[in-house]
Scaffold this active site. Structure first.
Site, PDB file in Angstrom:
ATOM      1  N   CYS A  70      -1.064   1.262  -1.555  1.00  0.00           N
ATOM      2  CA  CYS A  70      -0.760   0.073  -2.341  1.00  0.00           C
ATOM      3  C   CYS A  70      -1.900  -0.928  -2.226  1.00  0.00           C
ATOM      4  CB  CYS A  70       0.550  -0.572  -1.857  1.00  0.00           C
ATOM      5  SG  CYS A  70       1.027  -2.047  -2.791  1.00  0.00           S
ATOM      6  N   GLU A  94       5.365   0.291  -9.546  1.00  0.00           N
ATOM      7  CA  GLU A  94       5.142  -1.091 -10.011  1.00  0.00           C
ATOM      8  C   GLU A  94       6.447  -1.848 -10.215  1.00  0.00           C
ATOM      9  OE1 GLU A  94       1.364   0.019  -9.509  1.00  0.00           O
ATOM     10  OE2 GLU A  94       2.280  -1.956  -9.511  1.00  0.00           O
TER      11      GLU A  94
HETATM   12  C1  LIG Z   1      -3.482   1.733  -3.796  1.00  0.00           C
HETATM   13  C2  LIG Z   1      -4.428   2.641  -4.545  1.00  0.00           C
HETATM   14  C3  LIG Z   1      -4.884   3.756  -3.658  1.00  0.00           C
HETATM   15  C4  LIG Z   1      -5.627   1.821  -5.016  1.00  0.00           C
HETATM   16  C5  LIG Z   1      -3.702   3.255  -5.754  1.00  0.00           C
HETATM   17  N1  LIG Z   1      -4.601   4.111  -6.500  1.00  0.00           N
HETATM   18  C6  LIG Z   1      -4.361   5.440  -6.482  1.00  0.00           C
HETATM   19  O1  LIG Z   1      -3.424   5.914  -5.850  1.00  0.00           O
HETATM   20  N2  LIG Z   1      -5.223   6.299  -7.108  1.00  0.00           N
HETATM   21  C7  LIG Z   1      -6.004   6.092  -8.202  1.00  0.00           C
HETATM   22  C8  LIG Z   1      -6.793   4.962  -8.363  1.00  0.00           C
HETATM   23  C9  LIG Z   1      -7.550   4.872  -9.515  1.00  0.00           C
HETATM   24  F1  LIG Z   1      -8.302   3.823  -9.726  1.00  0.00           F
HETATM   25  C10 LIG Z   1      -7.536   5.840 -10.484  1.00  0.00           C
HETATM   26  C11 LIG Z   1      -6.736   6.930 -10.276  1.00  0.00           C
HETATM   27  F2  LIG Z   1      -6.693   7.869 -11.224  1.00  0.00           F
HETATM   28  C12 LIG Z   1      -5.969   7.060  -9.167  1.00  0.00           C
HETATM   29  C13 LIG Z   1      -3.104   2.226  -6.702  1.00  0.00           C
HETATM   30  O2  LIG Z   1      -3.838   1.695  -7.535  1.00  0.00           O
HETATM   31  N3  LIG Z   1      -1.776   1.940  -6.591  1.00  0.00           N
HETATM   32  C14 LIG Z   1      -1.267   0.861  -7.413  1.00  0.00           C
HETATM   33  C15 LIG Z   1      -0.605  -0.240  -6.604  1.00  0.00           C
HETATM   34  O3  LIG Z   1      -0.838  -0.431  -5.430  1.00  0.00           O
HETATM   35  N4  LIG Z   1       0.242  -0.975  -7.303  1.00  0.00           N
HETATM   36  O4  LIG Z   1       0.931  -1.964  -6.752  1.00  0.00           O
HETATM   37  C16 LIG Z   1      -0.824   2.671  -5.754  1.00  0.00           C
HETATM   38  C17 LIG Z   1      -0.388   3.981  -6.461  1.00  0.00           C
HETATM   39  C18 LIG Z   1       0.502   4.792  -5.500  1.00  0.00           C
HETATM   40  C19 LIG Z   1       1.372   5.618  -6.385  1.00  0.00           C
HETATM   41  C20 LIG Z   1       1.470   4.895  -7.677  1.00  0.00           C
HETATM   42  C21 LIG Z   1       0.480   3.778  -7.691  1.00  0.00           C
HETATM   43 ZN   LIG Z   2       1.637  -1.421  -4.886  1.00  0.00          ZN
END
Ligand SMILES: CC(C)(C)[C@H](NC(=O)Nc1cc(F)cc(F)c1)C(=O)N(CC(=O)NO)CC1CCCC1
Ligand SMILES: [Zn+2]
Length: 187
Positions: A114, A158
């Site tokens: 996250c 989200e």
């Molecule tokens: C916390 C982080 C590791 C940055 C996560 N990204 C991710 O899992 N992979 C990723 C990142 C990219 F940019 C492009 C891509 F194809 C894959 C993420 O953005 N989130 C969003 C967040 O924290 N929202 O509050 C966490 C993800 C975990 C599962 C769903 C969202």
């Molecule tokens: Zn998150």
């Protein structure tokens, strides 16, 4: 522009609040916030911009992570096929609501992280495999869309932020990688 310093981290009580719906029609401020949230995600996935501003590559962002107590999320999911430049889904969802989901569950094989959590928390985060979501878009149009696999996981992650839920709340405390046999594991 939004950078990592604007993203609140665990410990900030806002991350544990259930936030209120966004007033419609959208105010100019809310339109600006929506645009800035999506732009952050695009910037974070651009190697040059991400390096220049030290951004973590993000696929989703919820307004409470910016200390904005509103039911608004931005999602920008790149196509896993490097040949295709178009994202699989990119939009800002205002007052999103999961109106139906499969009995079947799913989780990411690598667990979740996250943007508001600066540590690894290992374990399977079990979520619905497929969901139907209604939301209002920035033009005030009501949308109803179905999501599955990775897209469904991101959107549930989200929407959890709008209800004060963190991904690790779903992890089995005793056996983080215990799941029953019919949970779909997504690579
Ligand atoms: C916390 C982080 C590791 C940055 C996560 N990204 C991710 O899992 N992979 C990723 C990142 C990219 F940019 C492009 C891509 F194809 C894959 C993420 O953005 N989130 C969003 C967040 O924290 N929202 O509050 C966490 C993800 C975990 C599962 C769903 C969202
Ligand atoms: Zn998150």
């Amino acid at each position: 522009m939004i950078t990592m310093k604007d993203i609140i981290r665990e410990g900030n009580p806002t991350l544990r609040e259930v936030v209120p719906e966004v007033e419609l029609p959208l105010s100019d401020d809310d339109k600006t916030l929506a645009d800035e949230m999506l732009t952050f995600l695009k910037n974070s996935q651009d190697p040059e911009i991400a390096e220049k501003y030290n951004l973590r590559g993000g696929v989703g962002l919820a307004a409470p992570q910016l200390d904005k107590k509103k039911r608004m999320i931005a999602v920008h999911i790149p196509n896993m096929d490097p040949e295709i430049n178009e994202p699989t889904f990119s939009d800002v969802m205002i007052n999103p609501k999961i109106i139906s989901h499969t009995v079947q569950d799913a989780c990411l094989r690598d667990g979740e992280g996250c943007l508001s959590v600066d540590r690894e928390v290992p374990g399977y985060v079990v979520r619905h495999a497929r969901i139907t979501v209604t939301y209002t878009d920035v033009n005030g149009e009501t949308q109803k869309k179905k999501f599955k696999n990775y897209d469904a996981i991101v959107i549930q992650h989200e929407i959890d932020h709008l209800n004060g839920v963190m991904f690790y709340d779903h992890i089995n405390k005793v056996q983080p990688f215990a799941i029953n046999k019919d949970v779909l594991i997504i690579d």
